[in-house]
Design a protein around this motif. Structure first.
Motif, PDB file in Angstrom:
ATOM      1  N   LEU A 206       0.819  -1.210   0.000  1.00 13.39           N
ATOM      2  CA  LEU A 206       0.000   0.000   0.000  1.00 13.39           C
ATOM      3  C   LEU A 206       0.855   1.262   0.000  1.00 13.39           C
ATOM      4  N   SER A 207       2.076   1.168  -0.503  1.00 11.56           N
ATOM      5  CA  SER A 207       2.975   2.323  -0.546  1.00 11.56           C
ATOM      6  C   SER A 207       3.829   2.257  -1.800  1.00 11.56           C
ATOM      7  N   THR A 208       4.120   3.437  -2.366  1.00 12.66           N
ATOM      8  CA  THR A 208       5.046   3.518  -3.494  1.00 12.66           C
ATOM      9  C   THR A 208       6.479   3.689  -3.004  1.00 12.66           C
ATOM     10  N   LYS A 209       6.671   3.640  -1.671  1.00 12.20           N
ATOM     11  CA  LYS A 209       7.990   3.798  -1.038  1.00 12.20           C
ATOM     12  C   LYS A 209       8.626   5.139  -1.397  1.00 12.20           C
ATOM     13  N   GLY A 210       7.775   6.166  -1.462  1.00 11.93           N
ATOM     14  CA  GLY A 210       8.263   7.516  -1.699  1.00 11.93           C
ATOM     15  C   GLY A 210       8.334   7.932  -3.149  1.00 11.93           C
ATOM     16  N   GLU A 211       8.111   7.006  -4.084  1.00  9.51           N
ATOM     17  CA  GLU A 211       8.197   7.352  -5.498  1.00  9.51           C
ATOM     18  C   GLU A 211       7.054   8.269  -5.919  1.00  9.51           C
ATOM     19  N   HIS A 212       5.902   8.119  -5.266  1.00 10.63           N
ATOM     20  CA  HIS A 212       4.759   8.983  -5.568  1.00 10.63           C
ATOM     21  C   HIS A 212       4.189   9.462  -4.234  1.00 10.63           C
ATOM     22  N   PRO A 213       4.705  10.561  -3.684  1.00  5.39           N
ATOM     23  CA  PRO A 213       4.307  11.029  -2.349  1.00  5.39           C
ATOM     24  C   PRO A 213       2.814  11.290  -2.205  1.00  5.39           C
TER      25      PRO A 213
END
Length: 413
Positions: A206-213
């Motif tokens: 459930l996260s882009t790991k910061g790639e798409h804030p």
């Protein structure tokens, strides 16, 4: 596509389904012998109200009373209507007169207009496809489409499944405010160094790991908003956190604090970390909800695959029109189900730990009781509640909305 006697079909159908060969049975071939099989196939039968748009309230009324639509629900309703129409047409209750009158009788059913045919000795509704799985029939999505309809798209007039939680953008964490005169519970992801929600969401897909804030922020906001809304309701408040006079406990939940809070006692609820044995703990004037514990013990097997990405933003920000594409509908609902489930479990844990802060102990007499630590992990948040005994203890501690200090009801003027 198979058409034959149910007895003959039942002989070879298991071998076909075991080899993964897609099979569709005609109405005639789907008889008792096939129904007895533990098979997986598709069947053409009378269309379900779940896949056919009508102006009738039949579907909503049925689901409210009995749950999801299954095969037979519409058939019984429509058959009764046809018989009543035949009785009126025959102006008689004589069986033979009714049978003569019913031939060709039409009535508006749960799936549109149906007609009784003497040739088939049955009502003839519009046909649709059903999924036969483990001796159970369920409506198959999407319904069959003509070439012309397929060229125009696969839009099906239906709304997001309410059982998977409120649609995205129903609540926003910033919309929840502390109510003056109540005990404030400040919900926070925790300070740097203690915060674990970003890692937890990455593990759940459930996260882009910061790639798409933007995607990451909306997911966190959706979860916290659901936590606060559900927790508020467990304490007798409306889903938007507002009080119900005389029914809500004098406690309110929010994520954002006003600037001047020096004179108030605030109970922090910190959503971070892990524990060897518990989803949360209470410490007198604050509590901790262990997001990692809840994630790894309940939701990790249901992690989203593939992980959420920029292309999923349209579901989160409301720009995708639900019902316009079956595959994308499924993706949207998978994301919503995981977010809602994770948030719902956090909300029940929050309610439990805040209950401890208000003086509650554990109970064992109600399997749906929020303070039942033995059953708590398996409770659906929609069914969970504080028992009357727990409620009275909390009311004595902080009172209800509209109470005077000390928990006494205000006198009406």
């Amino acid at each position: 596509i198979v058409d034959g006697s149910p007895k003959d079909v039942a002989k070879f159908l298991p071998a076909w389904t075991a080899r993964g060969i897609p099979t569709v049975l005609t109405p005639r071939s789907f008889g008792p012998e096939v129904r007895a099989l533990d098979a997986s196939t598709l069947v053409v039968l009378g269309q379900s109200p779940a896949t056919r748009h009508t102006t009738s309230s039949f579907r909503a009324d049925f689901e409210a009373a009995y749950g999801p639509l299954r095969y037979g629900a519409a058939e019984g309703f429509e058959s009764a209507n046809l018989v009543l129409r035949a009785i009126d047409a025959a102006d008689s209750r004589d069986r033979k007169a009714i049978l003569r009158a019913i031939d060709g009788i039409t009535a508006e059913g749960a799936r549109g207009r149906v007609t009784y045919s003497a040739d088939t000795e049955a009502a003839e509704p519009p046909l649709g496809v059903w999924q036969f799985e483990g001796k159970t029939l369920s409506p198959y999505f999407p319904p069959t489409l003509s070439v012309q309809a397929a060229e125009a798209g696969t839009k099906v007039e239906r709304e997001p499944d309410p059982n998977l939680g409120e649609p995205f953008r129903t609540w926003r964490a910033r919309d929840f405010e502390f109510e003056p005169g109540t005990q404030w519970v400040w919900c926070t992801w925790g300070p740097e160094g203690k915060r674990t929600i970003d890692h937890d969401l990455a593990e759940l897909g459930l996260s882009t790991k910061g790639e798409h804030p933007i995607v990451d922020r909306i997911v966190r906001d959706e979860i916290m908003a659901r936590v606060i809304a559900i927790t508020s309701m467990k304490f007798g408040r409306n889903a938007d956190g507002s009080p119900i006079p005389g029914k809500s406990l004098n406690i309110s939940f929010a994520m954002y604090k006003p600037k001047d809070v020096k004179k108030r006692r605030i109970w922090p609820a910190i959503f971070a970390g892990d524990d060897s044995a518990a989803g949360g703990r209470a410490f007198g004037t604050y509590c901790e909800i262990y997001t990692t514990f809840i994630r790894r013990t309940i939701f990790q097997p249901h992690a989203l695959t593939p992980s959420i990405g920029p292309e999923d933003l349209c579901y989160l920000d409301g720009s995708y029109e639900f019902g316009s594409d079956h595959v994308r509908d499924k993706r949207s609902e998978l994301i919503r189900a995981l977010i809602n489930g994770y948030g719902g479990s956090m909300a029940l844990t929050t309610s439990h730990e805040v209950g401890h802060l208000l003086g509650l102990g554990h109970i064992t007499d109600d399997p749906h009781g929020i303070m039942n630590v033995e059953e708590g992990a398996g409770i659906d948040y929609r069914d969970a509640h504080f028992t009357p005994g727990s409620w009275e203890i909390m009311r004595a501690a902080i009172g209800l909305s509209g109470d005077e200090p000390g928990g006494k009801r205000k006198k009406s003027r």
